[in-house]
Scaffold this active site. Structure first.
Site, PDB file in Angstrom:
ATOM      1  CE  LYS A 176      -3.782   2.100   2.734  1.00  0.00           C
ATOM      2  NZ  LYS A 176      -4.759   1.830   3.821  1.00  0.00           N
TER       3      LYS A 176
ATOM      4  CB  SER B 122      -8.217   3.792   2.714  1.00  0.00           C
ATOM      5  OG  SER B 122      -7.259   3.068   3.713  1.00  0.00           O
TER       6      SER B 122
ATOM      7  CB  SER C 180      -8.308   0.919   5.517  1.00  0.00           C
ATOM      8  OG  SER C 180      -9.025   2.095   5.434  1.00  0.00           O
TER       9      SER C 180
END
Ligand code: GLN
Length: 497
Positions: free
Chosen positions: A81, A164, A188
């Protein structure tokens, strides 16, 4: 291993076995996934790819494997990420504010996975500073795109992947990476895993180091892996967790664990607590049906279903959106145009430079959180909002301890619905906030939680959320693993996989 074209079906465990047996090389594995990422770049999953860096890491892994005694993940490709800082790739946190930023060090999680032999495929899209539930708040272009692009759900490219960590979920679901890192502040990892039909776990707060994770809400932020199975997650979690006393004061002083050690334990007698608030109205009928079927499967495996209550579930939304915003407003004050990334090209004086940089560098959702956060921390409102929210946070954590008197694991949906359509929530941020209702409680309590593929509502995946007590990751992973031994939801693949 028959043909290299099947490598994305193997998962982390299968791939590491094939690598160790020299049936496939790390270089071949890296090339395979890089080619898939290139072919499917319209999904918008990657924000940065650098083939020369990845292939150099793969060659190093091949040399380690050839020399013998290579670590467990040697040659396994992993994508990160874009909230984890990396020296070899740019880091944007999905924000214009960090455009062009290159970190002088690697996040601890990135470093630990590299030490375990993993090869980095690139950086994955996410909501700006991890603020969002749909990966629609990303402000920088994906690889191959000219403009900022939302990430698309491979099960239906007209739908969001969740957020997210949307890029992470899509990379795994679409077979662009066998595994990815994510971060979970209020859901997330679990919510995008649920929306994309992959497995993801957020460990106990403090289990993974936050060093080098661009900070959103420090008392909640936690890293974890996303992959196609609980077994794969267990392998990665063992590599990325562990104390980091010099660099993260909240990292807990407990040695790294082997999270695979309980895989295979029987679930006979396991008490699964289903909070009444998690299966009531507000949950889409198709989601509820999938969760009920999953719970019935657990009963077949010998588990016993008990009803529990988390009476402050609804309050977790205002509590979280006060506390996370408060912490964000403080953390994001470091982005002032002086130290990192973006600086407004034109300004009159120092104050004007700060103002213009932040006005131009931050997206709307980030600004909204900064404003809410500074408001709830301001003199006169601190007691009414921030302090009050802290008190309710403690009560939410206590409610879990009450529930864990009657059960070993808590289960319910990860989200009240499946993935919604791109743009469906339009200008209504509250619609996104409400969708976090089932992931926020465990975040506020600092408990480990995961999402496990558990069926479909129409064409879209449904995730079963499992929440354990503190440090219960190994048993949680086994509860997921046993379910995955008995079902094949986690093996289903989106169209064109
Ligand atoms: N959706 C939540 C938010 O927008 C959670 C995000 C997260 O876990 N990083 O804050």
């Amino acid at each position: 291993m028959s043909a290299a074209k099947d490598l994305h079906h193997l998962g982390v465990a299968g791939l590491s076995r094939a690598l160790a047996a020299r049936e496939v090389s790390a270089t071949e594995a890296a090339q395979h996934f890089l080619a898939r990422a290139r072919d499917r770049q319209a999904l918008g999953a990657f924000l940065a790819i650098d083939e020369s860096v990845t292939l150099a890491q793969a060659r190093t892994a091949d040399a380690r494997i050839a020399a013998g005694g290579a670590p467990a993940l040697a040659g396994v490709p992993v994508a990160h990420k874009d909230i984890f800082v990396t020296t070899d790739f740019p880091t944007t946190a999905g924000s214009r504010m960090l455009a062009g930023y290159r970190s002088p060090f690697d996040a601890t999680v990135v470093r630990k996975l590299a030490e375990a032999g993993a090869v980095t495929l690139g950086k994955l899209s996410c909501d700006e500073f991890a603020m969002g539930s749909a990966n629609e708040n990303v402000a920088v272009p994906a690889v191959g795109a000219q403009q900022a692009t939302p990430v698309r759900n491979p099960w239906d490219t007209g739908r969001v992947p969740g957020g997210s960590s949307g890029g992470s979920a899509v990379a795994v679901a679409a077979g662009l990476a066998p595994a990815a890192t994510g971060t979970d502040t209020g859901g997330s990892i679990r919510q995008p895993a649920s929306f994309c039909g992959v497995t993801g776990i957020k460990p106990t707060y403090g289990r993974a180091s936050r060093y080098g994770m661009v900070a959103f809400a420090s008392s909640l932020d936690q890293a974890g892996p996303m992959a196609r199975s609980a077994e794969d997650c267990a392998l990665l979690l063992g590599a990325l967790c562990g104390p980091d006393p010099q660099r993260d004061a909240t990292s807990l002083d407990r040695p790294a664990e082997d999270y695979t050690r309980h895989l295979g334990d029987s679930l006979q007698g396991l008490r699964i607590g289903v909070p009444r608030e998690f299966v009531g109205e507000g949950v889409a009928p198709g989601v509820r049906a999938a969760i009920e079927a999953a719970l019935a499967e657990y009963e077949k495996l010998g588990a016993r279903r008990v009803e529990v209550s988390l009476p402050r579930t609804e309050l977790s939304i205002p509590v979280y959106y006060i506390l996370a915003a408060a912490e964000a407003s403080s953390n994001l004050s470091r982005f002032d145009g002086v130290k990192f990334g973006y600086r407004a090209p034109e300004y009159r004086d120092l104050a004007d430079m700060y103002r213009k940089t932040r006005e131009q560098g931050f997206g709307d959702e980030v600004k909204r959180r900064i404003m809410i956060g500074t408001y709830v921390l301001s003199h006169g409102y601190y007691d009414a909002y921030y302090l009050q929210a802290q008190k309710v946070r403690r009560m939410i954590a206590d409610d879990f301890q009450q529930a864990f008197r009657d059960c070993d694991v808590i289960a319910g949906p990860a989200a009240p619905t499946v993935a919604w359509k791109l743009g469906e929530h339009g200008d209504d941020p509250v619609a996104d906030y409400l969708a976090d209702i089932f992931t926020l409680p465990a975040s506020l309590a600092g408990l480990p939680g995961m999402s496990v593929p558990a069926g479909f509502d129409g064409a879209m995946p449904v995730g079963l959320q499992l929440i354990g007590n503190y440090f219960g990751e190994a048993r949680l992973l086994n509860a997921a693993h046993q379910f995955q031994q008995a079902t094949d939801w986690h093996l289903r693949t989106p169209p064109g996989f």
